[in-house]
Write a protein that holds these residues in place. Structure first.
Motif, PDB file in Angstrom:
ATOM      1  N   ALA A  60      -8.829   3.499  -8.356  1.00  0.00           N
ATOM      2  CA  ALA A  60      -7.897   2.818  -9.406  1.00  0.00           C
ATOM      3  C   ALA A  60      -7.408   3.525 -10.572  1.00  0.00           C
ATOM      4  N   GLY A  61      -5.954   3.592 -10.636  1.00  0.00           N
ATOM      5  CA  GLY A  61      -5.304   4.580 -11.677  1.00  0.00           C
ATOM      6  C   GLY A  61      -4.797   5.861 -11.005  1.00  0.00           C
ATOM      7  N   GLY A  62      -5.235   6.313  -9.858  1.00  0.00           N
ATOM      8  CA  GLY A  62      -4.870   7.261  -9.036  1.00  0.00           C
ATOM      9  C   GLY A  62      -3.394   7.364  -8.474  1.00  0.00           C
ATOM     10  N   VAL A  63      -2.688   8.536  -8.544  1.00  0.00           N
ATOM     11  CA  VAL A  63      -1.383   8.507  -8.230  1.00  0.00           C
ATOM     12  C   VAL A  63      -0.989   9.380  -7.097  1.00  0.00           C
ATOM     13  N   LEU A  64      -0.561   9.260  -5.965  1.00  0.00           N
ATOM     14  CA  LEU A  64      -0.066  10.237  -4.959  1.00  0.00           C
ATOM     15  C   LEU A  64       1.226  10.166  -4.630  1.00  0.00           C
ATOM     16  N   SER A  65       1.730  11.404  -4.716  1.00  0.00           N
ATOM     17  CA  SER A  65       3.283  11.217  -4.769  1.00  0.00           C
ATOM     18  C   SER A  65       3.725  12.501  -3.744  1.00  0.00           C
ATOM     19  N   GLY A  66       4.969  12.641  -3.150  1.00  0.00           N
ATOM     20  CA  GLY A  66       5.528  13.653  -2.340  1.00  0.00           C
ATOM     21  C   GLY A  66       6.665  13.150  -1.830  1.00  0.00           C
ATOM     22  N   LEU A  67       6.999  14.191  -1.088  1.00  0.00           N
ATOM     23  CA  LEU A  67       8.573  14.181  -0.315  1.00  0.00           C
ATOM     24  C   LEU A  67       8.203  13.791   1.112  1.00  0.00           C
ATOM     25  N   VAL A  68       8.926  12.920   1.536  1.00  0.00           N
ATOM     26  CA  VAL A  68       8.622  12.214   3.011  1.00  0.00           C
ATOM     27  C   VAL A  68       9.836  12.912   3.897  1.00  0.00           C
ATOM     28  N   VAL A  69       9.688  13.710   5.060  1.00  0.00           N
ATOM     29  CA  VAL A  69      10.766  14.275   5.705  1.00  0.00           C
ATOM     30  C   VAL A  69      10.710  13.616   7.079  1.00  0.00           C
ATOM     31  N   PRO A  70      11.157  12.419   7.475  1.00  0.00           N
ATOM     32  CA  PRO A  70      11.342  11.949   8.617  1.00  0.00           C
ATOM     33  C   PRO A  70      12.322  12.459   9.475  1.00  0.00           C
ATOM     34  N   PRO A  71      12.206  12.026  10.715  1.00  0.00           N
ATOM     35  CA  PRO A  71      13.182  12.811  11.942  1.00  0.00           C
ATOM     36  C   PRO A  71      14.508  12.271  11.690  1.00  0.00           C
ATOM     37  N   ILE A  72      15.049  11.813  10.701  1.00  0.00           N
ATOM     38  CA  ILE A  72      16.405  11.365  10.660  1.00  0.00           C
ATOM     39  C   ILE A  72      16.934  12.005   9.226  1.00  0.00           C
ATOM     40  N   ASP A 116     -11.516  -1.856  -3.337  1.00  0.00           N
ATOM     41  CA  ASP A 116     -12.947  -2.172  -3.242  1.00  0.00           C
ATOM     42  C   ASP A 116     -13.211  -1.320  -1.969  1.00  0.00           C
ATOM     43  N   PRO A 117     -14.022  -0.074  -1.886  1.00  0.00           N
ATOM     44  CA  PRO A 117     -14.355   0.815  -0.946  1.00  0.00           C
ATOM     45  C   PRO A 117     -14.819   0.260   0.364  1.00  0.00           C
ATOM     46  N   GLY A 118     -14.184   0.485   1.638  1.00  0.00           N
ATOM     47  CA  GLY A 118     -14.624  -0.048   2.597  1.00  0.00           C
ATOM     48  C   GLY A 118     -13.978  -1.503   2.929  1.00  0.00           C
ATOM     49  N   ARG A 119     -13.340  -2.206   1.634  1.00  0.00           N
ATOM     50  CA  ARG A 119     -12.855  -3.543   2.025  1.00  0.00           C
ATOM     51  C   ARG A 119     -11.322  -3.688   1.613  1.00  0.00           C
ATOM     52  N   ASN A 120     -10.809  -2.859   0.449  1.00  0.00           N
ATOM     53  CA  ASN A 120      -9.671  -3.582  -0.008  1.00  0.00           C
ATOM     54  C   ASN A 120      -8.752  -2.483  -0.843  1.00  0.00           C
ATOM     55  N   ILE A 121      -7.421  -2.189  -0.631  1.00  0.00           N
ATOM     56  CA  ILE A 121      -6.651  -1.503  -1.517  1.00  0.00           C
ATOM     57  C   ILE A 121      -5.444  -1.910  -1.784  1.00  0.00           C
ATOM     58  N   ARG A 122      -5.138  -2.187  -3.086  1.00  0.00           N
ATOM     59  CA  ARG A 122      -3.931  -2.573  -3.658  1.00  0.00           C
ATOM     60  C   ARG A 122      -3.260  -1.309  -4.210  1.00  0.00           C
ATOM     61  N   ALA A 123      -2.041  -1.261  -4.033  1.00  0.00           N
ATOM     62  CA  ALA A 123      -1.073  -0.353  -4.473  1.00  0.00           C
ATOM     63  C   ALA A 123       0.463  -0.690  -4.797  1.00  0.00           C
ATOM     64  N   ARG A 124       0.953   0.112  -5.531  1.00  0.00           N
ATOM     65  CA  ARG A 124       2.441   0.020  -5.842  1.00  0.00           C
ATOM     66  C   ARG A 124       3.276   1.354  -5.213  1.00  0.00           C
ATOM     67  N   GLY A 184       7.914  -1.004  -4.039  1.00  0.00           N
ATOM     68  CA  GLY A 184       7.365  -2.547  -3.543  1.00  0.00           C
ATOM     69  C   GLY A 184       5.962  -2.409  -3.423  1.00  0.00           C
ATOM     70  N   ASP A 185       5.210  -3.360  -3.229  1.00  0.00           N
ATOM     71  CA  ASP A 185       3.723  -3.613  -3.371  1.00  0.00           C
ATOM     72  C   ASP A 185       3.445  -3.151  -1.935  1.00  0.00           C
ATOM     73  N   ALA A 186       2.149  -2.934  -1.710  1.00  0.00           N
ATOM     74  CA  ALA A 186       1.385  -2.638  -0.711  1.00  0.00           C
ATOM     75  C   ALA A 186       0.045  -2.890  -0.529  1.00  0.00           C
ATOM     76  N   GLN A 187      -0.725  -3.540   0.464  1.00  0.00           N
ATOM     77  CA  GLN A 187      -2.095  -3.484   0.326  1.00  0.00           C
ATOM     78  C   GLN A 187      -2.652  -3.314   1.868  1.00  0.00           C
ATOM     79  N   VAL A 188      -4.107  -2.951   1.755  1.00  0.00           N
ATOM     80  CA  VAL A 188      -4.751  -2.313   2.973  1.00  0.00           C
ATOM     81  C   VAL A 188      -6.134  -3.329   3.022  1.00  0.00           C
ATOM     82  N   TRP A 189      -6.381  -3.809   3.943  1.00  0.00           N
ATOM     83  CA  TRP A 189      -7.812  -4.660   4.317  1.00  0.00           C
ATOM     84  C   TRP A 189      -8.358  -3.937   5.316  1.00  0.00           C
ATOM     85  N   LEU A 190      -9.481  -3.714   5.136  1.00  0.00           N
ATOM     86  CA  LEU A 190     -10.610  -3.113   6.204  1.00  0.00           C
ATOM     87  C   LEU A 190     -11.792  -4.062   6.504  1.00  0.00           C
ATOM     88  N   ASP A 191     -11.727  -4.631   7.947  1.00  0.00           N
ATOM     89  CA  ASP A 191     -12.850  -5.576   8.180  1.00  0.00           C
ATOM     90  C   ASP A 191     -13.626  -5.086   9.418  1.00  0.00           C
TER      91      ASP A 191
END
Length: 232
Positions: A117-129, A143-151, A158-165
């Motif tokens: 929480a509070g971390g920021v990951l940034s970078g330049l994405v170079v796709p094949p276009i 929530d380690p091993g369960r859920n991640i919410r980010a923007r 936009g918003d993003a969310q990851v669920w681990l089950d």
């Protein structure tokens, strides 16, 4: 030999609108300059014919707005990985290794401790276009091993969310986002060749999942990662 370029206009099979098409001998390119159809909504999801989903996004000034679907890229994917959800999360947290996994990621920066929480990951994405984009991932809750919410902020927003089950095969990871293209060049391109931008988005996701799977296998079993081409 000189080829002639002609333009025709045809009605969509579902009656949603007109579709301008360019034909050039000896090759044919078909492109669509309308809102996305049921088959080009983005990775991991197919919309029912005739249904258009409104995506609510923050305007960063306290209100909400509805982005034009033409400029929205959607990911709603489910992926199975070996290992427990905590194994998968622990591998995801190795943010310093991201540039080694994904060669399309350039100029990466990590602030605030990475995947917490509070971390920021940034970078330049170079796709094949022929469109690169800067993006920052602002981690809101973990929530380690369960859920991640980010923007996502920057050229994609936009918003993003990851669920681990738990899953009989190991871990099921679901990731969902609806992100709006903010870069003017990408928005202009989306008006004429949205399928190309969707393909580039989906290709980056495909490579990301494949390389992460290899990184997880290396972490769990000591298996070496397969060398990959410089661009992916």
């Amino acid at each position: 030999m000189r080829c002639q370029l002609t333009r025709t206009v045809s009605q969509e099979p579902d009656g949603t609108g007109l579709r301008p098409c360019w034909r050039e001998c000896p090759l044919t390119w078909w492109w669509t300059s309308r809102v996305p159809s049921a088959h080009d909504s983005g990775a991991g999801r197919t919309l029912r014919p005739g249904r258009r989903e409104a995506v609510v996004g923050a305007d960063h000034q306290g209100g909400t707005r509805l982005p034009d679907p033409l400029y929205v890229l959607t990911l709603d994917g489910r992926y199975l990985f070996e290992g427990s959800p905590l194994d998968v999360f622990s591998t995801m947290a190795q943010v310093d290794d991201f540039p080694g996994w994904w060669k399309w990621l350039r100029d990466d920066e990590i602030h605030g401790g990475g995947l917490q929480a509070g971390g920021v990951l940034s970078g330049l994405v170079v796709p094949p276009i022929p469109y690169t984009f800067h993006v920052s991932i602002h981690v809101d809750d973990v929530d380690p091993g369960r859920n991640i919410r980010a923007r996502l902020r920057g050229d994609l927003d936009g918003d993003a969310q990851v669920w681990l089950d738990e899953h009989p095969a190991g871990c099921e990871l679901r990731i969902r986002w609806d992100v709006e293209m903010r870069k003017p060049a990408m928005r202009a391109a989306a008006r004429f060749c949205r399928p190309l931008l969707v393909w580039g988005h989906d290709h980056v996701i495909e490579i990301a999942v494949r390389r992460f799977r290899e990184a997880l296998a290396q972490r769990l079993h000591g298996m070496p990662m397969v060398p990959h081409a410089p661009r992916i």
